[in-house]
Each structure stands twice: as structure tokens, then as C-alpha cells.
Design an enzyme around this catalytic site. Structure first.
Site, short mmCIF file in Angstrom:
data_model
loop_
_atom_site.label_atom_id
_atom_site.label_comp_id
_atom_site.label_asym_id
_atom_site.label_seq_id
_atom_site.Cartn_x
_atom_site.Cartn_y
_atom_site.Cartn_z
N ASP A 12 1.24 -22.07 -38.93
CA ASP A 12 0.41 -21.87 -40.12
C ASP A 12 0.32 -23.11 -41.01
OD1 ASP A 12 0.12 -19.25 -39.26
OD2 ASP A 12 1.87 -18.57 -40.38
N LYS A 15 -3.65 -25.91 -38.85
CA LYS A 15 -4.19 -26.52 -37.62
C LYS A 15 -5.66 -26.14 -37.42
CE LYS A 15 -1.03 -24.34 -35.33
NZ LYS A 15 -0.23 -23.81 -36.43
N GLY A 39 -3.06 -17.41 -35.40
CA GLY A 39 -4.14 -17.04 -36.32
C GLY A 39 -4.54 -18.30 -37.04
N HIS A 40 -5.69 -18.86 -36.68
CA HIS A 40 -6.11 -20.15 -37.23
C HIS A 40 -7.33 -19.93 -38.14
CE1 HIS A 40 -4.16 -22.42 -33.61
NE2 HIS A 40 -3.30 -21.70 -34.30
N GLN A 223 1.01 -22.32 -32.89
CA GLN A 223 2.37 -22.22 -33.45
C GLN A 223 2.83 -23.60 -33.95
OE1 GLN A 223 1.93 -20.47 -30.09
NE2 GLN A 223 1.22 -18.91 -31.47
P1 GDP Z 1 -2.89 -22.47 -38.74
O1 GDP Z 1 -2.30 -21.30 -38.05
O2 GDP Z 1 -2.03 -23.70 -38.61
O3 GDP Z 1 -4.30 -22.74 -38.36
O4 GDP Z 1 -2.89 -22.11 -40.30
P2 GDP Z 1 -3.37 -20.72 -40.95
O5 GDP Z 1 -4.84 -20.66 -40.90
O6 GDP Z 1 -2.60 -19.60 -40.36
O7 GDP Z 1 -2.85 -20.86 -42.43
C1 GDP Z 1 -3.31 -21.88 -43.27
C2 GDP Z 1 -3.91 -21.24 -44.53
O8 GDP Z 1 -4.07 -22.22 -45.53
C3 GDP Z 1 -5.30 -20.66 -44.31
O9 GDP Z 1 -5.48 -19.60 -45.20
C4 GDP Z 1 -6.21 -21.83 -44.70
O10 GDP Z 1 -7.50 -21.41 -45.12
C5 GDP Z 1 -5.45 -22.42 -45.84
N1 GDP Z 1 -5.57 -23.88 -46.02
C6 GDP Z 1 -5.67 -24.85 -45.07
N2 GDP Z 1 -5.63 -26.06 -45.65
C7 GDP Z 1 -5.52 -25.85 -46.98
C8 GDP Z 1 -5.38 -26.71 -48.11
O11 GDP Z 1 -5.34 -27.93 -48.02
N3 GDP Z 1 -5.24 -26.12 -49.34
C9 GDP Z 1 -5.25 -24.78 -49.50
N4 GDP Z 1 -5.09 -24.29 -50.73
N5 GDP Z 1 -5.37 -23.92 -48.46
C10 GDP Z 1 -5.49 -24.46 -47.21
P1 IMO Z 2 -0.19 -20.16 -35.61
O1 IMO Z 2 -0.82 -20.76 -34.37
C1 IMO Z 2 3.31 -18.48 -37.53
C2 IMO Z 2 6.14 -16.34 -34.96
C3 IMO Z 2 6.24 -14.84 -35.27
C4 IMO Z 2 7.70 -14.62 -34.88
C5 IMO Z 2 7.88 -15.51 -33.67
C6 IMO Z 2 7.71 -14.79 -32.33
O2 IMO Z 2 -1.10 -19.36 -36.44
O3 IMO Z 2 0.55 -21.22 -36.35
P2 IMO Z 2 5.57 -13.86 -31.04
O4 IMO Z 2 4.57 -12.85 -31.44
O5 IMO Z 2 4.99 -15.19 -30.72
O6 IMO Z 2 6.49 -13.39 -29.95
O7 IMO Z 2 6.53 -14.03 -32.35
O8 IMO Z 2 6.90 -16.52 -33.78
N1 IMO Z 2 4.77 -16.82 -34.71
C7 IMO Z 2 4.03 -17.48 -35.61
N2 IMO Z 2 4.28 -17.78 -36.90
N3 IMO Z 2 2.17 -18.89 -36.96
C8 IMO Z 2 1.92 -18.62 -35.65
O9 IMO Z 2 0.86 -19.12 -35.00
C9 IMO Z 2 2.85 -17.84 -34.93
N4 IMO Z 2 2.91 -17.37 -33.67
C10 IMO Z 2 4.09 -16.76 -33.54
O10 IMO Z 2 5.99 -14.58 -36.62
O11 IMO Z 2 8.55 -15.08 -35.91
MG MG Z 3 -1.75 -19.34 -38.41
#
Ligand code: GDP
Ligand code: IMO
Ligand code: MG
Length: 424
Positions: A12, A15, A39-40, A223
Site C-alpha cells: 500500500d 504503487k 489493491g492498487h 505487496q
Molecule cells: P498500492 O497498493 O501500493 O497501490 O497502494 P494503495 O492504493 O493500496 O494505497 C495508497 C493510497 O494512498 C490510495 O488511497 C491512494 O489513492 C493514496 N495515495 C497515493 N499517493 C498519494 C499521495 O501522495 N498523497 C495522498 N494523500 N494519497 C496518496
Molecule cells: P498491495 O499490492 C497490504 C497482507 C495481508 C496479510 C498478509 C497475508 O495492495 O500493496 P494474504 O491475503 O496475501 O495471504 O495476506 O499480507 N497483504 C497486503 N497488505 N497490501 C497488499 O497488497 C497486501 N497483500 C497482502 O494484509 O497481512
Molecule cells: Mg494496496
């Protein structure tokens, strides 16, 4: 040119935003590990999406999206995502699936519940662990099996027999039927059947033309390094390789030539699910980061635990990912804090250590040792030039770059693509 986008923390990091931004110029975008546990978040022309298996680079017509061999794919989730994004684009996504990629079946989710790993580790409950386990146990179903329905039914019949033998008292396994499972897969996978094939060859060709024509190939990591099955905080990790080290195996290309490896670092740390987290802040500033950063899971909606930046953990991640440059995200969330802590070492059993303990149980005993940096008051969402960031933000960023031994290429100061500062 080939670029990999790699998570440097517990996932999270942002990416999705970075991949979507860079994919504008890419001809091919590859997801190569994990599955719908990812979840991206992408904001495409003002519309917000959470992508789980379709690469976050899918939003540009003409970009080929590849789901490579290292993934575990849930076809029902994929179908839904594919239809939603294709409708948004008013164009069908060009999606190719590796014949070697394993499929997640409904019984994988059931197993996660029966065995209790969902609760013990705090998984995303998407069947990830059981699907990768079936792969290693050589009883998995692969995307290529969809091309031979008779073989698919035979394999499923064998798998269902094993499940019913192992879980004789389970109503869920008793209700399984190989024919029903096969029909479900073939139905969900219908739009993709003609796109299942040898993705290794396709990626090899794309890499070879990228090195001569200037075409862009992107590898979208899922991840983060600290969730890696081997080098993460075991057992509170996911079930696949999440680092750059795992990329070659996951796409079937030895030592792929990826010139740019972007280590994506959130300006503070978050973690979802169970597991040690030395710099976690419970309450107070932690709650403030959670609220201001909108730290709630894209896949599960769970609230993310929040804490200060951890240089010990990041240096470990840098050794695994070998970033050529860094993308620092969510810097805007730190605005308004008078002081910012940064973890430079741990105290473990009375001793100061600077290495990252691999066992989650040892990490649980580590106390963070902090250095305090001065924060900045003003909001920075509107800043578009590095030089316009407050001096204190420069100091924070420069410290991270110096400690990790990689320059900063991007600073993200908001979720939208335009809220990004490119450096150099
Ligand atoms: P990922 O799994 O690495 O793609 O990240 P996620 O999408 O799960 O979580 C990142 C969260 O931060 C999402 O809600 C994005 O919309 C938000 N986000 C990404 N970059 C920024 C930033 O620079 N500032 C803020 N405030 N939110 C951001
Ligand atoms: P992105 O790509 C954050 C975490 C789960 C749990 C552990 C194992 O969005 O960064 P799983 O379902 O993979 O067997 O869970 O890994 N986890 C993540 N945490 N971002 C993710 O993906 C994750 N994918 C798995 O919360 O702790
Ligand atoms: Mg994510």
C-alpha cells in the site's frame, strides 16, 4: 527501457498511482506476482479505481496488459475488473494471461476459513495461501487447463476427492462438484480463453524491442518487500516473492534487463493484518495519519495500522529490491506536524542493532530508536516543483535518499496523477 515498480514496506505504498502515471508511455504492463490480495488505487481522468489483478497500467488504449506466471488468478474477480475498466475506457483491455499462472478456486477461500489462517495472520481472505500451496504441492489448476475442459474436469475431480478426504466433516467441501467448479471457471474465463498463452516469450520479445526502440515495458510489483515469503516478517507475510529478486522467476526470464527499479516508499509506515511493527503509533498521531492518509484497505476495507518511517526496515527492503531511484509517496500527509520521528536503529534485548530481524517474533521485541526532524506547517498539495517544497521537507527527503543510497525520482503529494513532482 524497462521499469519495475516495487513496494518497499508492508504494501500500500502507492504503487498503483505510480504505475498508472508511468504507464502512459508504456506498450506493455506486467503484473507478475500475488493475486487479488493486491489493491492498487488509480485515479484515471477523475474516476477512482481499486485494481486487484488487472495491471494499474491498463488505462491507456493500446497498452498490452500481461498477467504473468507468478500470479494466482481469481477469474471471477478478474472478469468483474475487466468489464468495469473496459466500460470506463469504452474499449476492451488488451489482456494476456500466462498458461502457467495458477487459478484461485472457491475452495481456496473455504480452506483459509477452515484452517483459520485468515484470522491468525490477518490475510485478505482471498485464498492466496491455499492457492500457492496447491501450486507447490502440484495439485493446482492452471490457466492453461481451461483450454482442455476434459483435462480440467479430471484435475478438479481429483482435487475435490482429496479435499473431501481431508475435511470429511465440512459441509462446504461435501457440496463441491468438479463439474460445477469447471463450469464456473469456463464461464468466468470466457473472454480470456483466446488470450491464454506463453507470456514469457511475449515479455522476452517486448524487453528485447524495448532495449532497441525506446519502447517502455513496466513491471508492476504487488505487496511490499516486508511481506515477502522468504525475506519478509515470516509468518506474517504473503505466500509469494514480492521483491525484485523474485521477478525473473515469476516471468520466466533469467536476469531480466530492467534498467529502472523504482522503490516506492510511503513517507510514513502502514501495515494491515497481524505482525510486528516497531514504529507503530497507537492513537494520537497514528490516528491522525490514518485519517489524513485515508489509510483503509482497498481490498478489505480494514483500517491500516500507522507509524513513523523505519529506516532499518527500508534498508533491508533496499537490499532486496536494489532500487535505482525512489518514489516517495504521501508526503502531504505529514504536513502540519511540528516534529517528525524517523527510526534509525532498534534496541533488542538491551543492545542497539541496525539489522532487520527476519523472524516476526524477534521483531516484536525490538524497540525503535528515533531521531527527531523538524516538520513543516504548510500544505504542499499544490506544489509542482521540488524547489518549492519547504526546506524541512527537503531535509526529510534527502535523509531518506542518503540512508537508502538511491536518489529520489518522484515525490507524490496527493492521490491524483498530477499531484506528483518529478525530479531530474
Ligand atoms: P498500492 O497498493 O501500493 O497501490 O497502494 P494503495 O492504493 O493500496 O494505497 C495508497 C493510497 O494512498 C490510495 O488511497 C491512494 O489513492 C493514496 N495515495 C497515493 N499517493 C498519494 C499521495 O501522495 N498523497 C495522498 N494523500 N494519497 C496518496
Ligand atoms: P498491495 O499490492 C497490504 C497482507 C495481508 C496479510 C498478509 C497475508 O495492495 O500493496 P494474504 O491475503 O496475501 O495471504 O495476506 O499480507 N497483504 C497486503 N497488505 N497490501 C497488499 O497488497 C497486501 N497483500 C497482502 O494484509 O497481512
Ligand atoms: Mg494496496
Amino acid at each position: 527501457m524497462a521499469t519495475a515498480i516495487l513496494g518497499m514496506q508492508w504494501g500500500d505504498e502507492g504503487k498503483g498511482k505510480i504505475t498508472h502515471l508511468l504507464a502512459r508511455k508504456a506498450s506493455v504492463v506486467v503484473r507478475y506476482s500475488g493475486g487479488p490480495n493486491a489493491g492498487h488505487t488509480v485515479i484515471d481522468r477523475g474516476v477512482k479505481f481499486g485494481t486487484h489483478q488487472v495491471p494499474a497500467g491498463a488505462f491507456y488504449p493500446g497498452t498490452r496488459c500481461v498477467l504473468a506466471s507468478g500470479m494466482v488468478i481469481d477469474l471471477a474477480v478478474l472478469r468483474e475488473e475487466y468489464e468495469t475498466i473496459s466500460a470506463h475506457l469504452d474499449n476492451e483491455i488488451d489482456l494476456v494471461i500466462s498458461e502457467n499462472a495458477h487459478l484461485i478456486l472457491p475452495y481456496h477461500r473455504t480452506l483459509e476459513e477452515l484452517e483459520g489462517s485468515g484470522a491468525a495472520i490477518g490475510t485478505t481472505r482471498r485464498g492466496i495461501g491455499p492457492a500457492y500451496r496447491d501450486k507447490a504441492a502440484r495439485i493446482g489448476i492452471r490457466a492453461g487447463d481451461l483450454l482442455n475442459p476434459t483435462r480440467l474436469r479430471e484435475k478438479l475431480a481429483y482435487r475435490v476427492t482429496l479435499l473431501q478426504r481431508l475435511w470429511p466433516a465440512s459441509e462446504e467441501t461435501a457440496a463441491l462438484s468438479a463439474a460445477g467448479l469447471a463450469d464456473g471457471l469456463l464461464d468466468a474465463g470466457r473472454p480470456f480463453l483466446s488470450s491464454i498463452g506463453d507470456t514469457a516469450g511475449m515479455i522476452r520479445d517486448a524487453l528485447s524491442s524495448a532495449s532497441t526502440t525506446g519502447e517502455e515495458v513496466l513491471f508492476e510489483g504487488a505487496q511490499g518487500a516486508l511481506l515477502d515469503i522468504d525475506f519478509g516478517t515470516y509468518p506474517c507475510v504473503t505466500s509469494s516473492a514480492t521483491t525484485f529478486a523474485g521477478l525473473g522467476q515469476a516471468i520466466g526470464i533469467p536476469n531480466p534487463c530492467v534498467e529502472r527499479r523504482i522503490g516506492v516508499v510511503k513517507a510514513y509506515t502502514t501495515r494491515v493484518g497481524r505482525g510486528s511493527f516497531p514504529t507503530e503509533i497507537t492513537g494520537g498521531i497514528g490516528a491522525r495519519l490514518q485519517e489524513k492518509g485515508g489509510e483503509f484497505g482497498v481490498t478489505t476495507g480494514r483500517s491500516r495500522r500507522c507509524g513513523w518511517l523505519d529506516l532499518v526496515a527500508l534498508k533491508h527492503a533496499a537490499r532486496l529490491n536494489g532500487p535505482t531511484d525512489l518514489a516517495i509517496t504521501k508526503l502531504d500527509v505529514l504536513s502540519g506536524l511540528p516534529e517528525i520521528e524517523i527510526c534509525v536503529a532498534y534496541r533488542l534485548r538491551g543492545e542497539r542493532i541496525v539489522h532487520f530481524p527476519l523472524a516476526d517474533e524477534d521483531l516484536a521485541l525490538c524497540q525503535p530508536i528515533y531521531e527527531t526532524l523538524v516538520g513543516w506547517e504548510e500544505g504542499i498539495e499544490g506544489v509542482r516543483k521540488y524547489s518549492d517544497l519547504p526546506q524541512e521537507a527537503h531535509k526529510y527527503l534527502e535523509r531518506i535518499a542518503a540512508e537508502l543510497g538511491a536518489p529520489i525520482g518522484l515525490v507524490s503529494i496527493g492521490p491524483a496523477p498530477e499531484e506528483t513532482i518529478a525530479i531530474g
